[in-house]
Design an enzyme around this catalytic site. Structure first.
Site, short mmCIF file in Angstrom:
data_model
loop_
_atom_site.label_atom_id
_atom_site.label_comp_id
_atom_site.label_asym_id
_atom_site.label_seq_id
_atom_site.Cartn_x
_atom_site.Cartn_y
_atom_site.Cartn_z
N ASP A 42 -8.96 11.67 10.82
CA ASP A 42 -8.85 11.11 9.47
C ASP A 42 -9.59 9.78 9.36
O ASP A 42 -9.09 8.83 8.76
CB ASP A 42 -7.37 10.94 9.09
N LYS B 137 5.32 0.30 8.09
CA LYS B 137 4.95 1.60 7.53
C LYS B 137 6.19 2.49 7.51
O LYS B 137 6.76 2.78 8.56
CB LYS B 137 3.84 2.23 8.37
N GLY C 18 0.40 5.55 0.76
CA GLY C 18 -0.41 6.68 1.18
C GLY C 18 0.23 7.98 0.73
O GLY C 18 1.24 7.99 0.01
N ALA C 19 -0.35 9.09 1.17
CA ALA C 19 0.18 10.39 0.79
C ALA C 19 1.56 10.63 1.38
O ALA C 19 2.36 11.37 0.82
CB ALA C 19 -0.79 11.49 1.23
N SER C 20 1.85 10.01 2.52
CA SER C 20 3.11 10.31 3.20
C SER C 20 3.88 9.07 3.62
O SER C 20 4.87 9.18 4.35
CB SER C 20 2.84 11.17 4.44
N SER C 21 3.46 7.87 3.19
CA SER C 21 4.14 6.67 3.64
C SER C 21 3.94 5.54 2.64
O SER C 21 3.07 5.59 1.78
CB SER C 21 3.61 6.23 5.01
N VAL C 22 4.79 4.52 2.78
CA VAL C 22 4.67 3.28 2.01
C VAL C 22 4.59 2.14 3.02
O VAL C 22 5.31 2.14 4.02
CB VAL C 22 5.87 3.09 1.07
N VAL C 23 3.73 1.16 2.76
CA VAL C 23 3.56 0.03 3.67
C VAL C 23 4.06 -1.24 2.98
O VAL C 23 3.66 -1.54 1.86
CB VAL C 23 2.10 -0.14 4.11
N GLY D 153 0.82 -1.20 0.00
CA GLY D 153 0.00 0.00 0.00
C GLY D 153 0.85 1.25 0.00
O GLY D 153 1.98 1.26 0.49
#
Length: 377
Positions: free
Chosen positions: A213, A118, A98-103, A96
């Protein structure tokens, strides 16, 4: 652009970029700063020192992290350590972004447990507050049933990345279910929302936190039937029952009217977001038009009547639940405790829904076997 100009006129001091997207306000020196008075220092030996406004100090290295809380008189009150080393991880593919991270999916080798890692860059100044928020919230509630379980955090000096080791939720998110199933039936959704409300009540009443959020992508599932809240990067603590937040962070898409107006807000802002999330899950579509950009969307949330489910397709109890959550007046919205007693939640209580079987039905069995074989190899 007329909608953007109207929004700028009415909602100052919210700041927009040239495309009409909301951006953090400039600091006094003209730069954009989201981290307030939090400080970050990279120490000798590959350790990151994070100092929060609450005087909590976090030392994060490749071996894990150590939290130290300082009393007002300067004495150390508590110490807490998590040993979670990068050397103990076998990291696999990304699951996955996100706007500020990678999982990434990973195996914690000492106990052969699958985890989600994360990854956030510590040198991105705007993300440091997110890192602190995540550590503060998760380390203080690492085993609460309705929150994604926290295993620790470590730093990799070579890349400058902070890795959060979290419970791997193998059922995906509510957003994934919507993509696969198109919508979630009322009995299933009621059971899921009950679990989310219990966790959100804990955040509000015990931790004194506004999540800020809540959305389908941040409500995760596992194949045991659990539904859990994740992503505390923009959460904010309220020290007493009358304290209010005054910052503009989170997903505009699920933001409450009082937050869009840049007014003070509190726990009721999460209830609005939960109502939009529930409505989207039940109908299979987000209830506002997003084609006109963020400025137009914000005007819709402010000016249009609150969205409602199609009454011919949904029960009276569900329509009442959504109506309660999506009150424009924040003071008119119910608390988590009140929603747990709502007829929509009570109607489907009992053994009639097997969330474990439902969550398993979302995933292709062949794909699941392939994933297990990949991680186990």
């Amino acid at each position: 652009m007329a909608g953007l100009e109207e929004l700028k006129r009415r909602l100052q001091p919210i700041f927009f970029d040239a495309d009409g997207n909301v951006v953090p306000p400039p600091a006094a020196d003209g730069t954009s700063d989201d981290s307030s008075s939090d400080d970050c220092e990279v120490l000798d030996g590959g350790t990151v020192n994070l100092l929060s406004r609450s005087s909590d100090e976090y030392n994060i290295s490749k071996l894990g992290f150590h939290k130290r809380t300082t009393r007002p008189d300067g004495d150390y009150a508590t110490d807490k350590a998590y040993r979670c080393s990068c050397h103990d991880m076998h990291i696999f593919d990304s699951v996955g972004n996100g706007a500020s991270s990678v999982v990434h999916r990973a195996i914690y080798v000492p106990v052969h447990r699958v985890l989600a890692l994360k990854k956030i860059n510590i040198f991105d100044k705007e993300k440091r507050q997110q890192i602190l928020n995540e550590i503060r919230t998760l380390s203080a509630a690492s085993c609460y049933p309705g929150l994604v379980e926290f295993q620790g955090v470590f730093y990799t000096p070579d890349s400058g990345e902070i890795y959060f080791a979290l419970e791997y939720m193998d059922g995906g998110s509510l957003a994934d279910i919507i993509r696969v199933k198109k919508f979630i039936t009322e009995p299933v959704l009621s059971h899921m929302l009950q679990k989310v409300l219990l966790a959100l009540r804990y955040l509000h009443e015990v931790r004194r936190l506004v999540h800020r959020d809540i959305k389908p992508a941040n409500l995760l599932l596992n194949l045991k039937g659990d539904t859990k809240i994740t992503d505390f990067g923009v959460s904010s603590g309220l020290h007493d029952s009358v304290t209010m937040c005054a910052t503009f962070l989170g997903s505009v898409t699920y933001m409450s009217p009082e937050r869009i107006r840049n007014e003070n807000y509190s726990y009721a802002a999460d209830i609005w977001s939960l109502g939009l999330t529930a409505l989207e899950c039940a109908t299979g579509r987000y209830p506002y038009d997003v084609n006109g950009g963020e400025a137009d969307l914000m005007l819709q949330i402010l000016e249009d009547p609150s969205p409602t489910p199609p009454q011919h397709m949904h029960s009276e109890e569900f329509c009442s639940f959504i109506d309660a959550c999506l009150q424009k007046d924040a003071d008119a919205r119910p608390t988590c405790d009140q929603l747990l007693s709502h007829s929509f939640i009570k109607k489907y209580e009992g053994p009639g829904v097997d969330l474990a079987e439902y969550n398993k039905s979302v995933h292709d069995p062949a794909e699941r076997l392939s994933q297990i074989a990949h991680v186990s190899s």
